[in-house]
Enzyme design. Structure first.
Site, PDB file in Angstrom:
ATOM      1  N   ASP A  27       0.830  -1.194   0.000  1.00  0.00           N
ATOM      2  CA  ASP A  27       0.000   0.000   0.000  1.00  0.00           C
ATOM      3  C   ASP A  27       0.873   1.256   0.000  1.00  0.00           C
ATOM      4  O   ASP A  27       1.923   1.284   0.649  1.00  0.00           O
ATOM      5  CB  ASP A  27      -0.872  -0.027   1.270  1.00  0.00           C
ATOM      6  N   GLU A  52       1.587  -0.237  -4.853  1.00  0.00           N
ATOM      7  CA  GLU A  52       0.564   0.718  -5.273  1.00  0.00           C
ATOM      8  C   GLU A  52       1.242   2.072  -5.450  1.00  0.00           C
ATOM      9  O   GLU A  52       1.721   2.665  -4.483  1.00  0.00           O
ATOM     10  CB  GLU A  52      -0.528   0.846  -4.209  1.00  0.00           C
TER      11      GLU A  52
END
Ligand SMILES: *[C@@H]1O[C@H](CO)[C@@H](O)[C@H](O)[C@H]1NC(C)=O
Ligand SMILES: *[C@@H]1O[C@H](CO)[C@@H](O)[C@H](O)[C@H]1NC(C)=O
Ligand SMILES: *[C@@H]1O[C@H](CO)[C@@H](O)[C@H](O)[C@H]1NC(C)=O
Ligand SMILES: *[C@@H]1O[C@H](CO)[C@@H](O)[C@H](O)[C@H]1NC(C)=O
Ligand SMILES: *[C@@H]1O[C@H](CO)[C@@H](O)[C@H](O)[C@H]1NC(C)=O
Ligand SMILES: *[C@@H]1O[C@H](CO)[C@@H](O)[C@H](O)[C@H]1NC(C)=O
Length: 533
Positions: free
Chosen positions: A222, A246
């Site tokens: 993330d 990400e």
């Protein structure tokens, strides 16, 4: 002594098999799950679950494990689950409860909301029994707090010196994006100082243990964009598994590409192509196929990128694009071009919620129906898995055969995909003509309908859309043997139900190609496309 040596070799090979590398992930296909929303534990009453309430709905690791048939029967060979580590456990915040798992407190502990350590191990073991991989979402960049001066005593990093001091992010300033705090005044996300050697060492030990303890095959990272890039090679080396980051962004390739490579991560999620596919295929939308060509031409090393149309942050595709054919065509592009396809749970059910929190609908009210989208995915996965299993397809590069305002024809290995943005209503006169490398009269099968077609003179194929804008996936008919598609026998385990079985009933022997004019054959093809979608 001999026994010890062979035992050692056995253990070493088990280790390699479990800690999957980038190369092992290249041919995989991923189903993305928000643990709280995928399935209810057996026996639980299907309580109303309103995503707008931003609270727990009851899914957990056991309920994922108990419902893996739904994922595996669609042909997926991996799942990505939302974060598993301990979250903020204080009073409900301005944005609700941490049902999504992204609000870290102490990553060295598991999130007890989703089960026990044994439950997570059982999920991992069950996936491996099915020859599937487990990808776990992790958050390293930040923790979560409800004030800008939190008490860090219950967090893994207990001292304020292990965080960057508060500053709001100045977007476009890379240093600021990496050092300042995500979140806002109501829910600040204190930024961990990933240059601090103590932090680097502790994170390294943590990820090594986490991956080993739960036999994790890959990590989805993330907010990878918000960490200094040089943190990643050491961290991922400690993890010893594939790392996909990400790096949120738009159609510009360079600011995202710099996070992929030996100096950074194995892979990133392909936000530029997502953005381009939306430009090219969404209805309504700019219908700009050039945007796809543009991203395609700027991108390199695309074979490990994560290809998606939805995720836990973006509005559902169907919220942005009302015509189902737009999603089918864009999805076919993701599966049949370079990269690892990722399907966010619920996309196969046509969910249409807006961005966070409305894109985290519970899956159970769908009754896990085998929808046309589920069946399309099943066919795309079957073809892709077959080619991955039996050839070096995953390493072959995609070429663009042609583009037009109505669509694009691409070729990867032997597969030609003709994709259009015209949507469901029939259009007479609209067509996409592409030159293929196949000799005229080569028999091609459209794996989505099982109709067979002959390549025209000079290798031309010409698709017409008199019955609507369906995706068309063509492969030389003789290459389908062993795939399980279109009435051929699957070399491995047979699939129960789903499209594979129903396709067999519409499979036809090869036409006598020389006596059926190409145009007529295309119209037969389109009749079948229309009725099956
Ligand atoms: C970029 O952000 C950093 C960190 O907040 C700051 O020190 C620097 O002055 C900013 N640069 C510009 C050009 O604003
Ligand atoms: C279409 O995409 C191309 C390439 O990204 C871009 O240059 C062009 O401005 C876009 N056109 C429209 C109408 O959005
Ligand atoms: C998009 O999402 C919002 C909020 O969930 C919803 O009100 C709207 O109807 C959705 N639009 C479509 C086209 O489904
Ligand atoms: C799921 O099943 C329930 C109970 O049979 C039914 O009321 C509901 O309409 C079904 N939902 C879908 C999407 O099929
Ligand atoms: C691919 O290979 C795996 C195991 O090696 C097998 O389980 C699967 O059925 C194969 N799939 C296809 C479509 O051939
Ligand atoms: C398109 O052509 C087909 C015959 O080829 C005809 O049946 C149909 O009515 C036409 N549709 C439109 C919208 O013109």
């Amino acid at each position: 002594m001999l026994f010890q040596i062979s035992l050692f070799i056995f253990l070493a090979s088990v280790e390699t098999a479990l800690a999957a590398t980038a190369e092992q992930w290249r041919g995989r296909s991923i189903y993305q799950i928000v643990t709280d929303r995928f399935a209810l534990p057996s026996g639980a009453s299907p309580n109303a679950c309103d995503p707008g309430q931003q609270t727990w709905c009851g899914g957990n690791w056991n309920s994922i494990r108990q419902n893996l048939d739904y994922v595996q029967n669609a042909g997926f060979t991996a799942i990505w689950i939302s974060p598993v580590n301990q979250n903020y456990e204080g009073p409900r915040s301005a944005y609700g409860d941490p049902y999504h798992g992204y609000w870290m407190a102490d990553v060295s502990k598991l999130n007890s909301r989703f089960g026990t350590a044994d439950d997570l191990k059982a999920l991992s073991a069950e996936l491996h029994r099915r020859n599937m991989y487990l990808m776990v979402d992790i958050v390293v960049n930040n923790v979560m707090a409800t004030s800008k001066t939190p008490d860090y005593s219950t967090y893994l990093f207990k001292d304020a010196s292990m965080y960057h001091p508060y500053c709001p992010i100045q977007w476009g300033n890379t240093t600021s994006e990496q050092e300042c705090w995500l979140g806002d005044d109501k829910v600040p996300l204190p930024d961990v100082d990933t240059r601090n050697p103590t932090v680097v060492a502790q994170y390294g030990d943590w990820i090594q243990d986490l991956v080993k303890e739960y036999n994790i095959d890959g990590l989805r990272i993330d907010a990878a964009k918000h960490v200094n890039i040089d943190f990643w090679p050491g961290f991922c080396a400690k993890a010893g598994v594939f790392c996909m980051g990400e790096v949120f962004g738009g159609a510009e390739v360079d600011p995202i590409a710099m996070y992929q490579g030996p100096q950074a991560l194995d892979s990133v999620l392909n936000f530029p192509m997502y953005s381009a596919l939306l430009s090219g295929f969404s209805i309504p939308g700019p219908q700009n196929i050039s945007a796809i060509v543009d991203v395609f031409q700027q991108s390199q090393d695309t074979g490990l990128l994560g290809n998606f149309l939805e995720n836990q942050d973006l509005p559902r595709w169907r919220n942005l694009s009302v015509d189902p054919q737009s999603m089918y065509n864009a999805m076919a592009f993701n599966f049949m071009s370079d990269g690892i396809p990722v399907v966010y749970y619920g996309q196969e059910q046509g969910f249409s919620g807006n961005a966070d929190p409305f894109n985290r609908e519970p899956l159970w009210p769908s009754n896990y129906t085998l929808t046309p989208a589920y069946e399309l995915i099943t066919n795309l996965n079957m073809l892709r898995n077959f080619l991955v299993n039996t050839t070096d397809w995953a390493k072959q590069g995609t070429q663009i055969l042609t583009t037009s305002p109505y669509g694009i024809a691409i070729m990867k290995g032997p597969v030609i995909s003709v994709l259009t943005n015209i949507g469901s209503p029939p259009q007479n006169g609209t067509h996409i003509a592409a030159k293929t490398p196949y000799p005229s009269s080569t028999a091609l099968t459209n794996i989505l309908t099982c109709q067979q077609w002959a390549v025209g003179s000079s290798g031309m194929i010409d698709t017409q859309y008199t019955l609507g804008g369906v995706p068309i996936i063509l492969i030389p008919s003789n290459l389908l043997v062993g795939s399980g598609l279109c009435g051929t026998q699957l070399a491995a385990t047979a699939k129960a139900g789903g499209k594979a079985a129903s396709l067999a009933s519409v499979a036809r022997p090869a036409f006598s190609l020389s006596i059926i004019p190409l145009a007529l054959m295309w119209s037969v093809l389109l009749v079948f496309c229309f009725f099956s979608s």
